[in-house]
Design a protein around this motif. Structure first.
Motif, PDB file in Angstrom:
ATOM      1  N   ILE A 290       0.834  -1.205   0.000  1.00 11.56           N
ATOM      2  CA  ILE A 290       0.000   0.000   0.000  1.00 11.56           C
ATOM      3  C   ILE A 290       0.866   1.252   0.000  1.00 11.56           C
ATOM      4  CG2 ILE A 290      -1.692   1.308   1.329  1.00 11.56           C
ATOM      5  CD1 ILE A 290      -2.931  -1.315   2.217  1.00 11.56           C
ATOM      6  N   ASN A 291       1.949   1.253   0.789  1.00 15.90           N
ATOM      7  CA  ASN A 291       2.837   2.415   0.828  1.00 15.90           C
ATOM      8  C   ASN A 291       3.507   2.671  -0.518  1.00 15.90           C
ATOM      9  OD1 ASN A 291       2.275   2.965   3.490  1.00 15.90           O
ATOM     10  ND2 ASN A 291       4.017   1.810   4.294  1.00 15.90           N
ATOM     11  N   GLN A 292       3.896   1.595  -1.210  1.00 15.65           N
ATOM     12  CA  GLN A 292       4.507   1.772  -2.529  1.00 15.65           C
ATOM     13  C   GLN A 292       3.515   2.394  -3.519  1.00 15.65           C
ATOM     14  OE1 GLN A 292       6.891  -1.431  -4.230  1.00 15.65           O
ATOM     15  NE2 GLN A 292       7.050  -2.401  -2.221  1.00 15.65           N
ATOM     16  N   ILE A 293       2.279   1.883  -3.520  1.00 12.49           N
ATOM     17  CA  ILE A 293       1.267   2.441  -4.423  1.00 12.49           C
ATOM     18  C   ILE A 293       0.950   3.880  -4.034  1.00 12.49           C
ATOM     19  CG2 ILE A 293      -1.114   2.184  -5.232  1.00 12.49           C
ATOM     20  CD1 ILE A 293      -0.857  -0.808  -4.790  1.00 12.49           C
ATOM     21  N   GLU A 294       0.906   4.150  -2.739  1.00 11.29           N
ATOM     22  CA  GLU A 294       0.629   5.505  -2.260  1.00 11.29           C
ATOM     23  C   GLU A 294       1.698   6.485  -2.732  1.00 11.29           C
ATOM     24  OE1 GLU A 294      -1.448   6.912   1.848  1.00 11.29           O
ATOM     25  OE2 GLU A 294       0.470   5.882   2.022  1.00 11.29           O
ATOM     26  N   ASP A 510      18.906  -5.077  12.268  1.00 13.12           N
ATOM     27  CA  ASP A 510      19.433  -3.841  11.668  1.00 13.12           C
ATOM     28  C   ASP A 510      20.009  -4.078  10.280  1.00 13.12           C
ATOM     29  OD1 ASP A 510      21.516  -5.405  12.517  1.00 13.12           O
ATOM     30  OD2 ASP A 510      22.624  -3.804  13.523  1.00 13.12           O
ATOM     31  N   LEU A 511      19.880  -5.297   9.764  1.00 14.41           N
ATOM     32  CA  LEU A 511      20.358  -5.589   8.416  1.00 14.41           C
ATOM     33  C   LEU A 511      19.420  -5.016   7.358  1.00 14.41           C
ATOM     34  CD1 LEU A 511      22.602  -7.079   6.851  1.00 14.41           C
ATOM     35  CD2 LEU A 511      21.173  -9.128   6.930  1.00 14.41           C
ATOM     36  N   TYR A 512      18.140  -4.832   7.705  1.00 21.06           N
ATOM     37  CA  TYR A 512      17.152  -4.329   6.759  1.00 21.06           C
ATOM     38  C   TYR A 512      16.355  -3.181   7.371  1.00 21.06           C
ATOM     39  CZ  TYR A 512      17.832  -8.188   3.486  1.00 21.06           C
ATOM     40  OH  TYR A 512      18.367  -9.053   2.571  1.00 21.06           O
ATOM     41  N   THR A 513      15.953  -2.246   6.529  1.00 22.93           N
ATOM     42  CA  THR A 513      15.002  -1.207   6.903  1.00 22.93           C
ATOM     43  C   THR A 513      13.925  -1.151   5.817  1.00 22.93           C
ATOM     44  OG1 THR A 513      16.368   0.471   5.799  1.00 22.93           O
ATOM     45  CG2 THR A 513      16.663   0.194   8.177  1.00 22.93           C
ATOM     46  N   CYS A 514      12.812  -0.550   6.153  1.00 27.66           N
ATOM     47  CA  CYS A 514      11.710  -0.423   5.204  1.00 27.66           C
ATOM     48  C   CYS A 514      11.444   1.058   4.971  1.00 27.66           C
ATOM     49  CB  CYS A 514      10.469  -1.137   5.739  1.00 27.66           C
ATOM     50  SG  CYS A 514       9.140  -1.268   4.536  1.00 27.66           S
ATOM     51  N   ARG A 515      11.714   1.521   3.761  1.00 29.90           N
ATOM     52  CA  ARG A 515      11.524   2.937   3.425  1.00 29.90           C
ATOM     53  C   ARG A 515      10.544   3.057   2.268  1.00 29.90           C
ATOM     54  NH1 ARG A 515      18.006   4.564   3.333  1.00 29.90           N
ATOM     55  NH2 ARG A 515      18.407   4.097   5.545  1.00 29.90           N
ATOM     56  N   GLU A 516       9.463   3.772   2.538  1.00 24.34           N
ATOM     57  CA  GLU A 516       8.426   3.983   1.526  1.00 24.34           C
ATOM     58  C   GLU A 516       7.913   2.657   0.968  1.00 24.34           C
ATOM     59  OE1 GLU A 516      10.110   6.575  -1.376  1.00 24.34           O
ATOM     60  OE2 GLU A 516      10.132   8.313  -0.047  1.00 24.34           O
ATOM     61  N   GLY A 517       7.859   1.653   1.843  1.00 20.11           N
ATOM     62  CA  GLY A 517       7.333   0.359   1.443  1.00 20.11           C
ATOM     63  C   GLY A 517       8.329  -0.548   0.751  1.00 20.11           C
ATOM     64  N   VAL A 518       9.574  -0.114   0.600  1.00 23.77           N
ATOM     65  CA  VAL A 518      10.590  -0.903  -0.104  1.00 23.77           C
ATOM     66  C   VAL A 518      11.615  -1.410   0.911  1.00 23.77           C
ATOM     67  CG1 VAL A 518      12.404  -0.890  -1.855  1.00 23.77           C
ATOM     68  CG2 VAL A 518      10.285   0.391  -2.234  1.00 23.77           C
ATOM     69  N   LEU A 519      11.888  -2.705   0.869  1.00 23.24           N
ATOM     70  CA  LEU A 519      12.865  -3.314   1.760  1.00 23.24           C
ATOM     71  C   LEU A 519      14.268  -2.927   1.305  1.00 23.24           C
ATOM     72  CD1 LEU A 519      12.583  -5.268   4.194  1.00 23.24           C
ATOM     73  CD2 LEU A 519      13.153  -7.120   2.621  1.00 23.24           C
ATOM     74  N   THR A 520      15.044  -2.306   2.189  1.00 26.51           N
ATOM     75  CA  THR A 520      16.378  -1.806   1.842  1.00 26.51           C
ATOM     76  C   THR A 520      17.420  -2.453   2.732  1.00 26.51           C
ATOM     77  OG1 THR A 520      15.414   0.327   1.234  1.00 26.51           O
ATOM     78  CG2 THR A 520      17.800   0.247   1.546  1.00 26.51           C
ATOM     79  N   ARG A 521      18.461  -2.974   2.128  1.00 21.82           N
ATOM     80  CA  ARG A 521      19.536  -3.636   2.876  1.00 21.82           C
ATOM     81  C   ARG A 521      20.524  -2.598   3.379  1.00 21.82           C
ATOM     82  NH1 ARG A 521      24.250  -6.981   1.681  1.00 21.82           N
ATOM     83  NH2 ARG A 521      24.185  -8.946   2.816  1.00 21.82           N
ATOM     84  N   ASN A 522      21.015  -2.796   4.596  1.00 19.37           N
ATOM     85  CA  ASN A 522      21.936  -1.856   5.225  1.00 19.37           C
ATOM     86  C   ASN A 522      23.266  -1.832   4.464  1.00 19.37           C
ATOM     87  OD1 ASN A 522      23.612  -0.393   6.985  1.00 19.37           O
ATOM     88  ND2 ASN A 522      22.518  -1.153   8.778  1.00 19.37           N
TER      89      ASN A 522
END
Length: 608
Positions: A290-294, A510-522
């Motif tokens: 939902i966040n990605q579509i938003e 802490d290996l991953y974060t979620c930004r704007e609905g997208v999984l981001t690796r540290n």
């Protein structure tokens, strides 16, 4: 007389309680004291340890694990031969399929040697998943080598067992290794393995009957389908989005996303869909989509809707997530199986019909529900992105949509190269049989590519497919029907199926974060590969996993983690390098807050 009393009497009849004249310090917790200068082993502790060992063996047997039974005491030969013959497993005296004895860590070349009793031949093969030893006092070298290879050991231990050897046994069973007790021990192992084998056979028989019921032609059609060619293009070769924002808006206004909420978390004892699990930074997979579509709607001023096709018994879990988006710009609609009429807004009543895992044809059938397909076409929608599984690294990518529209593609599957296969730098042709179309991690190495199960389809092509009555066929050929079919090789970072709690440890760390609905690796993680996480049966249920961590440890510099036993983690713990944490069945180990563990084997607090 209680069952417990009967079992204890059985143990006493085998002289399991008789120890030796020497009691090592670590073994005192298993003993009552001495009688006639002989240590007396607590039968209750023996019973507890046996239960833990057999539960562990059963959990491995359910996953078709490889067991290796080691014995060099001629008194136990007949017992071992009887056991291995019944369970169809390895016997060191009759098989040449394993490297064993002092050869676990040696080269892969076959070896032959003679013992006093017989000639043994050991050939190269995979290492076992578990080693069971009864004459443990003679096998310290095997235990040491198994420890180096991180192979769990189940073994009988007595009061004279050295501390260094004892600490490397994952599941020790304190008892006198009398012939009577060894017979009882092996008999219980046999019953455990045969019970799991019978359950697996019953499940396989049910599957075979179901397959036969659907018809013998299915296998033939699937083998023919595996030979179909599909062109796979690298993601880097896709044309960028138009520079004009208005053109991108027009592109996205022709687009809709469909999410199937069918994947259950039963293997993690979750009462509900996996899409409702907290993945990262307090967001579920449904939150992330939902966040990605938003973000797309906000950035380009478009109106991309989200359709949810629910498994009927998961509506309440989904509503808890959707309540947060009551004022969102994303239009969320719910499709219900077997309904007629127009699309209904999420939150309305759902039926109780049970649904099964979806294939492409099920997707098309769902779009026929209540005239959904015609409704979407009348709104000017041309393409649909179908998310059929809980691949939490999914990205709703307009670049792929742009490529499909430019080249008039009717069907596109997102794939990612297997780690053992080179990256795709130019467009290449593959057989469908070379693409793994399920997410079983044990099968992926047999294929060149892995299907992420995300697919992009032209709605007009689906309409043509439906109007041609292809759905009435027993096994309609989707790939042969569509005129232009391709695959897009997306980066490996876009494939992360959520299967077990070990995956959750990676995602919530802490290996991953979620930004704007997208999984981001540290980016602080220098190693390209993720740490190898192996949590024991005590962490299988998501409720147990959550309760055993005050907070998820920092694992940026971790290479591997293996946990066995009753282990509890404090807050703000840092793990680095290769870490093994293992406790005995009757011991509880609490890792203190704020500690850093680097390249260590932890068996008790003194090791930290």
């Amino acid at each position: 007389m209680t069952i417990h009393s009967i079992v204890i009497q059985k143990l006493l009849s085998t002289n399991a309680q008789v120890g030796r004249r020497v009691v090592a310090h670590h073994f005192k917790g298993y003993t009552y004291g001495f009688r006639n200068r002989m240590a007396i082993i607590d039968s209750d502790k023996t019973l507890i340890c046996m239960r833990s060992a057999f539960n562990f063996i059963a959990s491995l047997a359910r996953h078709n694990a490889r067991f290796m039974f080691i014995n060099t005491n001629p008194l136990f030969d007949d017992i071992f031969n009887l056991m291995t013959k019944k369970v169809g497993s390895y016997s060191s005296s009759t098989s040449s399929l394993w490297r064993t004895g002092g050869f676990l860590t040696n080269s892969y070349s076959p070896k032959k040697f003679r013992s006093r009793n017989k000639k043994l031949v050991f050939g190269p093969t995979q290492s076992p998943d578990c080693i069971v030893i009864v004459d443990t006092d003679r096998k310290s070298s095997v235990i040491n080598e198994a420890f180096k290879l991180q192979i769990p050991v189940v073994a009988l231990v007595d009061s004279a067992m050295p501390t260094d050897v004892y600490n490397r046994i994952a599941y020790p069973v304190p008892a006198n290794d009398s012939v009577q007790f060894v017979y009882l021990f092996c008999n219980l192992i046999t019953k455990t393995l045969l019970h799991e084998k019978s359950k697996a056979a019953a499940a396989a028989a049910d599957s075979r009957e179901e397959a036969l019921r659907k018809g013998k032609s299915k296998s033939k059609s699937m083998s023919d389908l595996d030979k179909v060619d599909i062109t796979v293009v690298p993601y880097a070769s896709l044309a960028p989005l138009p520079e004009d924002t208005e053109e991108t808006k027009k592109l996205l206004d022709k687009f809709v996303v469909l999410k199937f909420n069918g994947a259950q978390g039963r293997n993690m004892d979750l009462d509900g869909p996996k899409c409702a699990i907290n993945v990262s930074d307090g967001q579920t997979f449904l939150d992330m989509i939902i966040n990605q579509i938003e973000m797309l709607n906000s950035k380009y001023g478009c109106r991309v809707p989200l359709l949810l096709f629910d498994k009927n018994d998961i509506g309440d879990h989904k509503l808890k997530v959707l309540e947060k988006y009551s004022k969102s710009s994303v239009e969320v609609h719910t499709l219900k199986p077997g309904e007629s009429g127009e699309l209904k807004l999420s939150g309305e009543h759902s039926s109780k019909e049970e649904m099964h895992p979806f294939d492409d044809v099920e997707v098309f059938r769902s779009l026929m529900t209540g005239g959904t397909l015609d409704s979407l076409l009348s709104q000017g929608k041309e393409y649909i992105l179908v998310l059929k599984s809980d691949n939490v690294a999914t990205i709703v990518d307009p670049n792929i949509l742009n490529h499909l529209m430019i080249n008039d593609i009717e069907y596109c599957m997102e794939v990612t190269p297997n780690q053992s296969f080179n990256l795709i730098l130019t467009a290449m042709k593959f057989k469908l049989g070379e693409i793994a179309r399920n997410q079983d991690k044990n099968l992926k190495n047999n294929f060149k590519l892995i299907d992420t199960t995300n697919m992009w389809v032209s709605l007009r092509a689906i309409k043509r497919f439906v109007d041609a009555d292809e759905l009435k066929q027993e096994k309609p050929s989707v790939f042969k029907f569509f005129g232009n079919v391709i695959g897009v090789s997306v980066p490996e970072s876009r494939f992360f199926p959520l299967d077990v709690t070990s995956d959750l440890l990676l995602l919530q760390s802490d290996l991953y974060t979620c930004r704007e609905g997208v999984l981001t690796r540290n980016p602080a993680r220098t190693n390209h590969s993720n740490p190898v996480i192996d949590l024991g049966p005590e962490f299988e249920k998501i409720s147990d996993f959550q309760s055993r961590f005050k907070s998820i440890p920092s694992i940026i510099e971790l290479d591997s983690l293996r946990v066995r036993g009753d282990v509890w983690f404090g807050a703000n713990i840092t793990l680095k390098g290769r870490v093994t944490i293992s406790t005995k069945p009757d011991l509880k180990l609490e890792i203190p807050d704020g500690v850093t563990i680097e390249n260590k084997e932890i068996n008790d607090l003194a090791d930290i």
